[in-house]
Enzyme design. Structure first.
Site, mmCIF file in Angstrom:
data_model
loop_
_atom_site.group_PDB
_atom_site.id
_atom_site.type_symbol
_atom_site.label_atom_id
_atom_site.label_comp_id
_atom_site.label_asym_id
_atom_site.label_seq_id
_atom_site.Cartn_x
_atom_site.Cartn_y
_atom_site.Cartn_z
ATOM 1 N N CYS A 1 0.857 -1.183 0.000
ATOM 2 C CA CYS A 1 0.000 0.000 0.000
ATOM 3 C C CYS A 1 0.896 1.236 0.000
ATOM 4 O O CYS A 1 1.765 1.365 -0.859
ATOM 5 C CB CYS A 1 -0.964 -0.018 1.187
ATOM 6 S SG CYS A 1 -0.189 -0.068 2.826
ATOM 7 N N ARG B 1 -2.449 -0.739 5.401
ATOM 8 C CA ARG B 1 -3.589 -1.262 4.649
ATOM 9 C C ARG B 1 -3.244 -2.610 4.023
ATOM 10 O O ARG B 1 -4.085 -3.514 3.959
ATOM 11 C CB ARG B 1 -4.011 -0.253 3.576
ATOM 12 C CG ARG B 1 -4.684 0.994 4.127
ATOM 13 C CD ARG B 1 -4.992 2.009 3.022
ATOM 14 N NE ARG B 1 -3.793 2.679 2.536
ATOM 15 C CZ ARG B 1 -3.779 3.585 1.553
ATOM 16 N NH1 ARG B 1 -4.910 3.887 0.922
ATOM 17 N NH2 ARG B 1 -2.650 4.165 1.187
#
Length: 323
Positions: free
Chosen positions: A270, A275
């Site tokens: 990410c 994430r």
């Protein structure tokens, strides 16, 4: 707590027995007394980026609080904690190698998932994520408090690092579909393993190159775009509208639509690794696939000079355009 009490029937039914990685809010609510005890068998941890607006205001009774910048990373080298630093953090939280640790946090469990991945990186056996995270717990009216617990410091001897869970730059360059006509012509050819799925879990706008990073992000790259050959499957696709994980069948369908079916290694990334940790958790822990997390992510790749970058817009964003 007996083995039967440790199991979570709701998660076992929804995720095919993976109640050793995920717990439901109802299960945690039924076992709060065990997590509030000074006994090191069980510990509840809230991991946040917005610590003052989250944990410091209210949290699940018995939870200790971890801050992203203080407890979860080496901010000097922009790396995971060194082994000794990790041990110090968990020892201060009253955690031993044998503790059952349940993690949750703000922003849909992004930082909790990163913490989970780091626990696994350092070899912790029994760590679990609270399905739905902080938001679901609060929205559904489960109990909260502003009282901060104080647990006895314990000793912790890490079994890690487990490098099999982590992808470094060299491995990602092997996986990336770097072609001869790229900006790095003469320096890099097509990667050794370009058929390995590389999953960019950021937003479509970040992936395409419309923006460098989400608004307000302080740690970012000079350039926008994505790693050549990466497929964009947003981390949000792992979750239902209420913030809880989709069922196993639903998750497999999500990734199958992008041609990813767990038949080979998968690499996730990410912007800074949080994430992508949530997608790593989804694929590795819930679906049982072979997955590594590139925590250097776009902040590393997008800041390297002459590193190939793919964009899907005519005028990609750039941090340099602001200067």
């Amino acid at each position: 707590m007996s083995d039967a009490e440790r199991s979570d029937p709701e998660i076992a039914e929804t995720h095919g027995g993976n109640d050793d990685a995920l717990v439901s809010p109802e299960w945690l609510s039924d076992h709060l007394d065990e997590f509030a005890s000074d006994d090191p068998d069980y510990r509840l941890v809230e991991a946040d980026i917005e610590y003052e607006e989250s944990y410091a205001e209210r949290h699940i009774p018995g939870a200790v609080g971890f801050r992203w910048g203080t407890h979860l990373q080496d901010s000097v080298e922009r790396d995971v904690l060194k082994r000794a630093a990790f041990e110090d953090v968990v020892e201060n939280a009253g955690i031993t190698e044998d503790t059952t640790v349940v993690l949750y946090g703000d922003e849909s469990n992004q930082w909790a998932a990163y913490t989970y991945w780091q626990f696994k990186y350092y070899g912790h056996e029994d760590v679990r994520l609270l399905d739905g995270g902080r938001a679901y717990w609060v929205d559904e009216g489960y109990p909260t408090t502003d009282d901060e617990p104080s647990f006895s410091r314990r000793e912790y001897d890490s079994a890690g690092p487990n490098e099999g869970l982590r992808a470094y730059l060299g491995r990602v360059e092997d996986v990336a579909a770097i072609e001869g006509e790229s900006s790095a012509e003469g320096r890099a050819a097509v990667g050794d393993d370009p058929e390995i799925p590389l999953v960019d879990v950021r937003s479509e706008a970040e992936y395409c190159g419309e923006i460098v990073a989400p608004e307000g992000s302080t740690e970012t790259a000079r350039r926008a775009g994505h790693i050549p050959g990466a497929t964009n499957v947003s981390w949000k696709e792992n979750l239902d509208d209420d913030g809880r994980f989709k069922s196993g069948d639903e998750l497999r369908s999500v990734y199958a639509e992008s041609g990813i079916e767990g038949e080979s290694e998968v690499v996730t990334y990410c912007r800074i690794g949080e994430r992508s940790s949530l997608t790593w958790f989804t694929l590795h822990e819930l679906l049982g696939w072979d997955v590594t997390n590139y925590d250097g992510s776009w902040t590393e790749w997008g800041n390297l000079v002459r590193q190939p970058v793919a964009v899907d817009v005519e005028d990609p964003a750039s941090a340099d355009a602001k200067e």
